[in-house]
Structures are given as structure tokens and as C-alpha cells.
Design an enzyme around this catalytic site. Sequence first.
Site, PDB file in Angstrom:
ATOM      1  N   LYS A  45       0.827  -1.199   0.000  1.00  0.00           N
ATOM      2  CA  LYS A  45       0.000   0.000   0.000  1.00  0.00           C
ATOM      3  C   LYS A  45       0.864   1.253   0.000  1.00  0.00           C
ATOM      4  O   LYS A  45       2.058   1.232   0.283  1.00  0.00           O
ATOM      5  CB  LYS A  45      -0.924   0.010   1.219  1.00  0.00           C
ATOM      6  CG  LYS A  45      -1.985  -1.092   1.178  1.00  0.00           C
ATOM      7  CD  LYS A  45      -2.892  -1.003  -0.050  1.00  0.00           C
ATOM      8  CE  LYS A  45      -3.783   0.214  -0.028  1.00  0.00           C
ATOM      9  NZ  LYS A  45      -4.685   0.265  -1.208  1.00  0.00           N
ATOM     10  N   ASP A 100     -10.803   3.157  -3.154  1.00  0.00           N
ATOM     11  CA  ASP A 100      -9.378   3.502  -3.153  1.00  0.00           C
ATOM     12  C   ASP A 100      -9.031   4.501  -4.248  1.00  0.00           C
ATOM     13  O   ASP A 100      -8.029   5.204  -4.163  1.00  0.00           O
ATOM     14  CB  ASP A 100      -8.487   2.259  -3.242  1.00  0.00           C
ATOM     15  CG  ASP A 100      -8.865   1.309  -4.350  1.00  0.00           C
ATOM     16  OD1 ASP A 100      -9.666   1.700  -5.232  1.00  0.00           O
ATOM     17  OD2 ASP A 100      -8.383   0.165  -4.344  1.00  0.00           O
ATOM     18  N   SER A 137      -8.139  -7.405  -7.368  1.00  0.00           N
ATOM     19  CA  SER A 137      -9.541  -7.144  -7.704  1.00  0.00           C
ATOM     20  C   SER A 137     -10.372  -8.414  -7.570  1.00  0.00           C
ATOM     21  O   SER A 137     -11.537  -8.373  -7.141  1.00  0.00           O
ATOM     22  CB  SER A 137      -9.643  -6.595  -9.135  1.00  0.00           C
ATOM     23  OG  SER A 137      -9.002  -5.344  -9.245  1.00  0.00           O
ATOM     24  N   ASN A 159      -8.387  -1.133   1.789  1.00  0.00           N
ATOM     25  CA  ASN A 159      -7.431  -2.238   1.617  1.00  0.00           C
ATOM     26  C   ASN A 159      -8.100  -3.561   1.997  1.00  0.00           C
ATOM     27  O   ASN A 159      -7.615  -4.314   2.833  1.00  0.00           O
ATOM     28  CB  ASN A 159      -6.152  -2.003   2.417  1.00  0.00           C
ATOM     29  CG  ASN A 159      -6.385  -1.881   3.924  1.00  0.00           C
ATOM     30  OD1 ASN A 159      -7.392  -1.347   4.358  1.00  0.00           O
ATOM     31  ND2 ASN A 159      -5.444  -2.368   4.720  1.00  0.00           N
ATOM     32  N   HIS A 209      -2.766   4.730  -6.006  1.00  0.00           N
ATOM     33  CA  HIS A 209      -4.106   5.318  -6.149  1.00  0.00           C
ATOM     34  C   HIS A 209      -4.055   6.829  -5.933  1.00  0.00           C
ATOM     35  O   HIS A 209      -4.796   7.395  -5.123  1.00  0.00           O
ATOM     36  CB  HIS A 209      -5.090   4.653  -5.185  1.00  0.00           C
ATOM     37  CG  HIS A 209      -5.288   3.191  -5.441  1.00  0.00           C
ATOM     38  ND1 HIS A 209      -5.933   2.720  -6.576  1.00  0.00           N
ATOM     39  CD2 HIS A 209      -4.934   2.098  -4.723  1.00  0.00           C
ATOM     40  CE1 HIS A 209      -5.962   1.398  -6.536  1.00  0.00           C
ATOM     41  NE2 HIS A 209      -5.348   0.995  -5.440  1.00  0.00           N
TER      42      HIS A 209
END
Length: 368
Positions: free
Chosen positions: A75, A270, A134, A300, A96
Site C-alpha cells: 500500500k 481507493d 480485484s 485495503n 491510487h
Amino acid sequence: MKIGVPKEIKDNEFRVAAVPSGVRVLVDSGHMVYVEKGAGEGSRISDDEYRDAGATVLGDASDVYGRADLIVKVKEPLSGEFRFLHDGLMIFTFFHLAANQRLASMLLRSGCTAIAYETLETDDGRRPVLTPMSEVAGKLAVHVGAHYLQKPHGGGGVLLGGVPGTGSGAVTIIGAGAVGFNAARVAAALGADVTVLNKSVARLRYIEDIFGGSVNTVISNAYNIERAVRGCDLLIGAVHITGTRPPALVTREMVSTMKKGSVIVDVSVDQGGCVESIHPTTHTTPTYDVDGVVHYAVSNMPGAVPETSTFALTNATIPYIAAIADLGLKSAVAKDPALARAVNIHKGRVTHPGVAVSIKKDFSPLSF
């Protein structure tokens, strides 16, 4: 090249950006790998396993960042990590940036290179690193929604699959990419009444061919979204546009028409979310209520199932990490246009057009 793997510090983020098998690949190619102590514990990987694979285990994040040429994460860097950003450092992770102006500004000022998993895209539109996460998030979305539909958790008390004589819960999924497809798969398997909306008739035809009569397909437009949202028990936001914020397809007014005790799970949060009333939450405090509708917006989600997610993610990332380490970034992106599209920021410039539009900065083609 010196590659650093720090421990993730985002709320309840238990994934790690490298596993011992990937470390071995890099070490066998002559690279140094530094892993922060305890980085793999959340995914049930011990420090000794990293050492056995050839990594050097270091005591804290500052040591890892201080020695590395390339940082690989899961992340985005949080505020506690901003002090580690510096000119010449490369970071490969989920950024992101379309929904994170502050981070984008810090990256631009630091002079480091931000290489984003989510914008790594092949010529035919595949997203090799984003897709496995995803898939996880799409499947989790239905499990999460089913949980919060239970009355003790704030929902209306609906069992998605129903039982004979009661009817099934209604699930509306906006978007038919990897998130939407996997959400539909799980929801249909539970016996829910599933409707998938998407702009592409070809994609809806594919969904119809795969699922047959077990999933309803509807073209996505404001009128159809309004109707589908109003009648559902669980709404899943699954919209993704590479590098940019998705549009707020579900307006605040639409949310107000939903049944009390219905649930929204916006997986696209996100990138900013496709529901107007959505804002990011955490695993510690995952939900909030708007007009009696439960909103779940954890940014997350795959971090909740780290053993699955870590290995799925690192299976996808290790070829690109190895390419950057073996060739250097300049030669690696020249050889692979997909990796070139992953470079969002380089030397104080925004090098991805979608990110530039979203954060209102000038776009500069990638150059070295």
C-alpha cells in the site's frame, strides 16, 4: 540493485510485498534484498524464512529505506513514511494517487519515482498486478455485504440466498471488470438475485455467456442505475478507470431511496469511489450509516485475507521487480510498455496522463 521490503503500517494491513521464493529469485540474480523485521508475520512468513532465501533482515523501516534503491510495498506510503522519500528512490506499490492529492504532492517534492501497480496496463488493456487483488476484493465484497446485512451488524436482516418460500436478496453490481465479475460469481453461487450493470454491451454479453440465466445484465446509465439501486439489498461499487477517479454514478439522492438496512460496499473507494456518499474507512472502523444504509468503504480489503492476497500479489509483481532490478528502470520501461504506464511520477513530474488530470497537474511524458 538493492531492494527493500518494509513492513506495512496501514490499518490492519497484513500483506507483505515479497515472499521468500521471490527473494530467492532476486538474490540468485545478484541483487541485495533487505526485509524489515516482522514484515511477513501477518502473512505467516517468518524472518528466518527470509534469511534462508538470502535476504538481510533489518530492525526498522528507516534502515530498509536508507539502504534501498527500490522499495516494494503493498500500500501507499503513509505520513509516517514521508520522511523516507528522497531523490532517486524508486517505490513500487499501490498508490491510487487520483484520490490522494497530499501523497502526490509529497512524491513530487521528494524527487522519487512512483511506480503504481494499478496503472501497470498491457496494450490490450489487461492489468496484471491489479487483477488478482480485484479478484480477491470482488469475492470479499459479497462476504462483507452478507455479514453487514445481518440485523446485529446494522443490516435489514436479509439472507442473500434466501430459503424456499422467502425469495432471495437482491445484489446490484456496478461494473463488470475483475471486481464485478468475481462479486457476481460469489453472489450467484449463494443464490442471490444478481444484477450487473456495465457500459459495454460486449462485456455484458460475456457475463451472460458465463453465467447464463443466473445473473441479470443491464446497460449502465443513470436511469437504470437509479432503478437497480433503489431495489437492492446489497450494492457493490466495482468501477475502475485507470489512473483517474471514477464518476459518482450513485448519487446521494439515489442512496436516500434505498431500503433501510441495505448495504453498500464500494470497492472503488481507493480511487475515490463511485458512490457520492462514500468516504474511505478502515478495518478497525469499517462502516458508517447514511439514511439508514450501511456504508462499507475499507480501502485495503484484501489485507483481511493476507495469506491468500500476499501470494496472489507477489506472483504478479515479481517479474516486474526482477525486470527493474536486472535492467534498471530506463531499460525495463523501454522494453515493456506496460511497466512504462506504471510510472506515475518521476523526478518531480507527473508521467501518467490520467493521474495528471485527477490531481490537476501538468502531464509530462516519461523521459530519463
